[in-house]
Design a protein around this motif. Structure first.
Motif, short mmCIF file in Angstrom:
data_model
loop_
_atom_site.label_atom_id
_atom_site.label_comp_id
_atom_site.label_asym_id
_atom_site.label_seq_id
_atom_site.Cartn_x
_atom_site.Cartn_y
_atom_site.Cartn_z
N TYR A 1 2.93 -1.52 4.10
CA TYR A 1 2.55 -0.14 3.76
C TYR A 1 3.62 0.84 4.20
CZ TYR A 1 0.81 0.92 8.57
OH TYR A 1 0.69 1.14 9.91
N THR B 1 1.01 5.76 -1.16
CA THR B 1 0.20 6.95 -1.43
C THR B 1 0.65 7.52 -2.78
OG1 THR B 1 1.69 8.60 -0.50
CG2 THR B 1 0.20 7.49 1.04
N HIS C 1 -5.10 5.61 6.89
CA HIS C 1 -5.64 5.13 5.62
C HIS C 1 -4.83 3.93 5.11
CE1 HIS C 1 -8.21 8.59 5.48
NE2 HIS C 1 -7.18 9.41 5.56
N LEU C 2 -3.52 4.05 5.16
CA LEU C 2 -2.66 2.97 4.65
C LEU C 2 -2.84 1.72 5.50
CD1 LEU C 2 -0.60 5.80 4.31
CD2 LEU C 2 0.46 4.07 2.91
N SER D 1 -1.76 -1.01 -3.91
CA SER D 1 -2.98 -0.27 -3.67
C SER D 1 -2.57 1.14 -3.24
CB SER D 1 -3.68 -1.03 -2.56
OG SER D 1 -4.88 -0.54 -2.27
N THR E 1 -7.10 -4.75 5.57
CA THR E 1 -8.31 -5.31 4.96
C THR E 1 -8.05 -5.98 3.62
OG1 THR E 1 -8.82 -3.09 4.20
CG2 THR E 1 -10.02 -3.85 6.11
N ARG E 2 -7.02 -5.58 2.90
CA ARG E 2 -6.83 -6.11 1.55
C ARG E 2 -5.93 -7.35 1.47
NH1 ARG E 2 -6.66 -3.05 -3.27
NH2 ARG E 2 -5.79 -4.94 -4.17
N VAL F 1 0.85 -1.18 0.00
CA VAL F 1 0.00 0.00 0.00
C VAL F 1 0.90 1.24 0.00
CG1 VAL F 1 -1.88 1.21 1.16
CG2 VAL F 1 -1.71 -1.28 1.35
N ALA G 1 -7.78 8.59 -4.47
CA ALA G 1 -6.64 8.61 -3.54
C ALA G 1 -5.76 9.84 -3.75
CB ALA G 1 -5.83 7.32 -3.64
N THR H 1 -3.70 4.80 -1.36
CA THR H 1 -4.69 5.44 -0.48
C THR H 1 -4.32 6.91 -0.27
OG1 THR H 1 -3.53 5.15 1.62
CG2 THR H 1 -4.87 3.29 0.87
N HIS I 1 -5.34 0.78 7.37
CA HIS I 1 -6.65 0.16 7.15
C HIS I 1 -6.65 -0.68 5.86
CE1 HIS I 1 -10.99 -0.27 7.31
NE2 HIS I 1 -11.01 0.03 6.03
N GLU I 2 -6.12 -0.08 4.80
CA GLU I 2 -6.08 -0.78 3.51
C GLU I 2 -5.23 -2.05 3.61
OE1 GLU I 2 -7.77 0.03 0.90
OE2 GLU I 2 -6.77 -0.87 -0.84
#
Ligand code: 16G
Ligand code: ZN
Length: 545
Positions: A383, A341, A369-370, A361, A376-377, A339, A484, A363, A372-373
């Protein structure tokens, strides 16, 4: 009346605050009522969570010594749930108004979350970084805790931010399942932090077969609290004693904090901090003031400075875990992803996606934000922000799968070692939040295992030339983004103009976003050559003014 006297002791007016990505932050002078309010909100939050231990960190990270700030940490060690940010903001601003406004705001919050203060119990652990204003602000915070009533608070003194996140989360192990447990605070001593991560390091070294660091390591601790903790954890440890040197370690000299040194200085200026010589062999790294960020760097034989930033940390770890998953034969069962940005260099994203074939991914900026992603992913989610803030998170289900395979399936020695290493790295890395100390250890372990020099690490891909500029505009709130933060939806028509500028340069990419921490917008531009990157940044800069 006694309650009001407590409040008045720390009451100051004249400022408004907002709980942002880094909690509350400003010049330290006006923060007293905010601290009082945070004592109250953290107490209510813990009551709301049936007495689970909530953490509070008093810090302003990489900001100058005269600043300070505070953030609340939830029981699992992650940032406070977003829906409570506005409650915290309301209580803090009412505390800057009057006692009546404050009492009213507190009852509104209690009512909205269903907390009855007299009937519930709260538990808080608190720590601060090395700032001179820390002890005073701690007193304001503790007065707030006292004001709520029925809240037990334990003061860890000075810690790094990630230590506080870790110790808060460890305080709740067992408690999260057993709501009735009421062991007194502290449930976990600071040494648990050192023991946990050093024992993972020792096991990794044993299994991977290295007994010293591959080269000297210089740590620039930004004259922050990280210096004290590195000294305690590593400098007397036989493994690190010989090869680790600590510079900018004067954490008692509050005025020197983050001054001409530290992760933010090195990343922003792309040069060596004060106190680190380019001629020194080996690798260097810089922490920020509360030791939740780290960047690495070295100088080559021609004395040219090379930065190994958050993107390089993410790519090294992605490559390492991808290989381990393949060696363990579990690449189909355990998902791996990175993850980033929008600030991640385009070359790093291309390298991860095309060369490593690992999904990426993107974010919005800000660790929550990072994190969480990543959680969950992916089963193993790496990240990092380019500025060096990040970690790796491992899903409990994936770790269980790996553990089961290790214990029950006959695998060859190569796969066995890979399984062991993944499991041990999950213990070497502080999964609650980016942690300069444990990220540094993880990177040094990877470099030792791969037998890579800093040059080899750096040569995996070459950053596209880029430029970041801060533009002061009359009203930054009109800059609204989507995708994002990579595209503007407002002001109308501006994105099309930026797109046209991007199309004029080779491998161009640029975006604009309002800063969350300063009254300005940031313009990022990258392109195939330095001249084009600068040109693009200048064009977009002119467009946003
Ligand atoms: C905050 C964030 C940091 C982010 C920075 C961006 C946390 C704990 N901190 O300091 O991760 O890089 O904001 O600042 O999330 P900006 O909005 O001013 O560009
Ligand atoms: Zn920090």
């Amino acid at each position: 009346m006694e309650d009001q006297a407590l409040f008045e002791q720390h009451h100051k007016t004249g400022q408004t605050f907002s709980y942002g990505t880094a909690g509350f932050r400003s010049k330290s002078d006006g923060l007293d009522p905010v601290m009082f309010a945070v004592g109250v909100v953290a107490g209510i939050r813990s009551m709301f969570l049936e007495g689970s231990v909530v953490g509070v960190m008093i810090t302003a990270s990489h900001n100058p010594p005269e600043d300070n700030g505070v953030k609340i940490v939830d029981p699992r060690g992650e940032m406070m749930e977003q829906s409570w940010e506005k409650l915290a903001t309301q209580v803090a601003n009412s505390a800057c108004e009057s006692y009546e406004a404050f009492c009213h705001a507190v009852s509104v919050v209690c009512m909205s979350v269903g907390v009855k203060r007299s009937a519930m119990k709260g538990r808080i652990v608190v720590a601060r970084d090395s700032r001179a204003s820390g002890p005073r602000l701690l007193q304001a915070f503790l007065a707030g805790v006292k004001w709520v009533g029925n809240v037990e608070a334990y003061d860890y003194g000075t810690l790094t931010t990630p230590q506080l996140h870790f110790l808060a989360s460890q305080s709740n192990i067992g408690k999260l399942e057993d709501k009735t447990s009421a062991a007194p605070l502290p449930r976990v001593h600071e040494t648990a932090y050192y023991d946990t991560f050093l024992s993972a390091w020792t096991s990794i070294a044993q299994i991977a077969g290295f007994d010293s660091l591959p080269y000297p390591v210089t740590i620039d601790a930004a004259n922050g609290i990280g210096a004290a903790k590195v000294r305690e954890m590593l400098l007397n440890h036989p493994f690190f004693q010989k090869d680790v040197s600590l510079v900018n370690a004067d954490w008692h000299a509050a005025a020197l904090l983050n001054h001409q040194c530290g992760a933010d200085f090195v990343k922003t200026n792309q040069r060596l901090p004060q106190g680190v010589e380019g001629s020194r062999a080996g690798i260097n790294c810089s922490f920020d003031g509360d030791a939740d960020r780290v960047v690495f760097y070295f100088c080559d034989s021609e004395a040219k400075f090379h930065l190994l930033d958050g993107d390089k940390l993410a790519t090294l770890l992605a490559r390492f875990f991808k290989t381990l998953l393949e060696d363990a034969g579990v690449q189909e069962q355990v998902s791996l992803g990175v993850v980033q940005t929008a600030y991640a260099n385009g070359s790093s994203t291309a390298y991860i996606e095309r060369i490593l074939q690992v999904p990426v991914s993107c974010t919005p900026t800000g660790v929550k934000h990072l994190h969480h992603e990543a959680v969950t992913r992916f089963d193993i989610g790496i990240y990092f922000e380019a500025n060096g803030h990040g970690t790796v998170v491992f899903s409990p289900q994936a770790l269980q799968k790996l553990q089961d395979k290790l214990e029950t399936v006959e695998v060859g020695p190569h796969a066995h070692r890979a399984l062991q290493l993944i499991l041990l790295f999950s213990k070497l890395i502080n999964q609650t939040v980016g942690d300069a100390i444990t990220d540094m250890l993880a990177i040094l372990a990877v470099l030792s295992i791969l037998k890579w020099s800093p040059e080899t690490w750096d040569s995996e891909y070459t950053d596209l030339p880029n430029k970041l500029v801060k533009v002061v505009v009359p009203d930054r709130t009109i800059f609204k983004t989507t995708n994002a933060e990579r595209q503007l939806t407002s002001p109308p028509g501006l994105q099309a103009k930026i797109d046209a500028a991007i199309a004029r340069v080779l491998r161009g990419r640029s975006f604009v976003r309002a800063s969350g921490t300063e009254d300005a917008v940031r313009v990022y531009a990258e392109a195939a050559t330095e001249t084009e990157a600068h040109l693009l940044a200048k064009e977009v800069d002119e467009l946003v003014r």
